[in-house]
Design an enzyme around this catalytic site. Sequence first.
Site, PDB file in Angstrom:
ATOM      1  N   ASP A   7      67.300  83.717  66.436  1.00  0.00           N
ATOM      2  CA  ASP A   7      68.691  83.944  66.831  1.00  0.00           C
ATOM      3  C   ASP A   7      68.892  85.460  66.868  1.00  0.00           C
ATOM      4  OD1 ASP A   7      68.972  84.784  64.201  1.00  0.00           O
ATOM      5  OD2 ASP A   7      70.641  83.442  63.717  1.00  0.00           O
ATOM      6  N   HIS A   8      70.146  85.894  66.962  1.00  0.00           N
ATOM      7  CA  HIS A   8      70.437  87.334  67.040  1.00  0.00           C
ATOM      8  C   HIS A   8      69.990  88.061  65.768  1.00  0.00           C
ATOM      9  CE1 HIS A   8      73.756  85.107  65.327  1.00  0.00           C
ATOM     10  NE2 HIS A   8      74.171  86.191  64.689  1.00  0.00           N
ATOM     11  N   CYS A  65      65.455  84.056  61.756  1.00  0.00           N
ATOM     12  CA  CYS A  65      66.909  84.241  61.792  1.00  0.00           C
ATOM     13  C   CYS A  65      67.249  85.219  60.679  1.00  0.00           C
ATOM     14  CB  CYS A  65      67.682  82.927  61.692  1.00  0.00           C
ATOM     15  SG  CYS A  65      67.584  82.049  60.122  1.00  0.00           S
ATOM     16  N   GLY A  66      68.512  85.437  60.401  1.00  0.00           N
ATOM     17  CA  GLY A  66      68.865  86.454  59.425  1.00  0.00           C
ATOM     18  C   GLY A  66      68.236  86.193  58.068  1.00  0.00           C
ATOM     19  N   GLY A  68      66.370  83.304  57.456  1.00  0.00           N
ATOM     20  CA  GLY A  68      65.224  82.397  57.622  1.00  0.00           C
ATOM     21  C   GLY A  68      65.587  80.955  57.308  1.00  0.00           C
ATOM     22  N   GLY A  70      68.332  79.029  58.145  1.00  0.00           N
ATOM     23  CA  GLY A  70      68.896  78.186  59.208  1.00  0.00           C
ATOM     24  C   GLY A  70      67.809  77.601  60.092  1.00  0.00           C
ATOM     25  N   HIS A  98      47.865  75.537  51.487  1.00  0.00           N
ATOM     26  CA  HIS A  98      48.278  74.357  50.711  1.00  0.00           C
ATOM     27  C   HIS A  98      49.185  73.408  51.490  1.00  0.00           C
ATOM     28  CE1 HIS A  98      47.513  76.295  46.473  1.00  0.00           C
ATOM     29  NE2 HIS A  98      46.474  76.394  47.287  1.00  0.00           N
ATOM     30  N   ARG A 132      42.998  67.732  48.121  1.00  0.00           N
ATOM     31  CA  ARG A 132      44.192  67.269  47.396  1.00  0.00           C
ATOM     32  C   ARG A 132      45.482  67.700  48.104  1.00  0.00           C
ATOM     33  NH1 ARG A 132      42.565  71.930  44.922  1.00  0.00           N
ATOM     34  NH2 ARG A 132      44.149  73.377  44.132  1.00  0.00           N
ATOM     35  N   ARG A 136      48.763  65.361  49.256  1.00  0.00           N
ATOM     36  CA  ARG A 136      50.161  65.682  48.942  1.00  0.00           C
ATOM     37  C   ARG A 136      51.007  65.693  50.206  1.00  0.00           C
ATOM     38  NH1 ARG A 136      47.983  70.200  44.659  1.00  0.00           N
ATOM     39  NH2 ARG A 136      47.514  68.690  43.026  1.00  0.00           N
TER      40      ARG A 136
HETATM   41  C1  RB5 Z   1      73.666  84.643  61.540  1.00  0.00           C
HETATM   42  O1  RB5 Z   1      74.680  85.507  61.142  1.00  0.00           O
HETATM   43  C2  RB5 Z   1      72.985  84.033  60.333  1.00  0.00           C
HETATM   44  O2  RB5 Z   1      73.810  83.098  59.748  1.00  0.00           O
HETATM   45  C3  RB5 Z   1      71.689  83.414  60.750  1.00  0.00           C
HETATM   46  O3  RB5 Z   1      70.857  84.381  61.308  1.00  0.00           O
HETATM   47  C4  RB5 Z   1      70.867  82.792  59.649  1.00  0.00           C
HETATM   48  O4  RB5 Z   1      70.730  83.630  58.546  1.00  0.00           O
HETATM   49  C5  RB5 Z   1      71.275  81.438  59.284  1.00  0.00           C
HETATM   50  O5  RB5 Z   1      70.703  80.805  58.393  1.00  0.00           O
END
Ligand code: RB5
Length: 143
Positions: A7-8, A65-66, A68, A70, A98, A132, A136
């Site tokens: 994302d951004h 993402c910001g 990670g 999301g 693992h 193993r 898992r």
């Molecule tokens: C965006 O502002 C932010 O919420 C997104 O990049 C991420 O961190 C979501 O989990």
Amino acid sequence: MIYIGSDHGGYLIKEHIKTYLTINKIDFEDCGTNSELSVDYPEFAHKVANSVSGDLNNSLGILVCGSGNGVNITANKHKNIRCALCWNSEIAALAKQHNNANIIALPGRYISTLEAEKIIHTFLNSTFEAGRHQNRINLIENE
Ligand code: RB5
């Protein structure tokens, strides 16, 4: 093939990783986003996860993402996807050794470009240890 998306909040790190992949002659497909304009991370996480799950034996994914979180949560909704949130090389090595992770999620706002490079290098060059750890992984599915 590596499918990469962000994302951004992860855009700049994604672009840096693309440079790393290009220099190292590793094939990749960019699933977006294409700027720092605000977007919704699930769109890009779903694109990468769908691509990887459609070619499980020959592909891996990279999501940023910001935080990670999301993209990680979204990707892990997909069957046969094991997405691992990695913030350093050691965690990235373990994610492959693992967990046989097939997608790596990075917290773009909390790692440097150099750290991102090291994490990706380690992830791509580590090997699943099976044994193993395969047992898992077989226990993860609850359907
Ligand atoms: C965006 O502002 C932010 O919420 C997104 O990049 C991420 O961190 C979501 O989990």
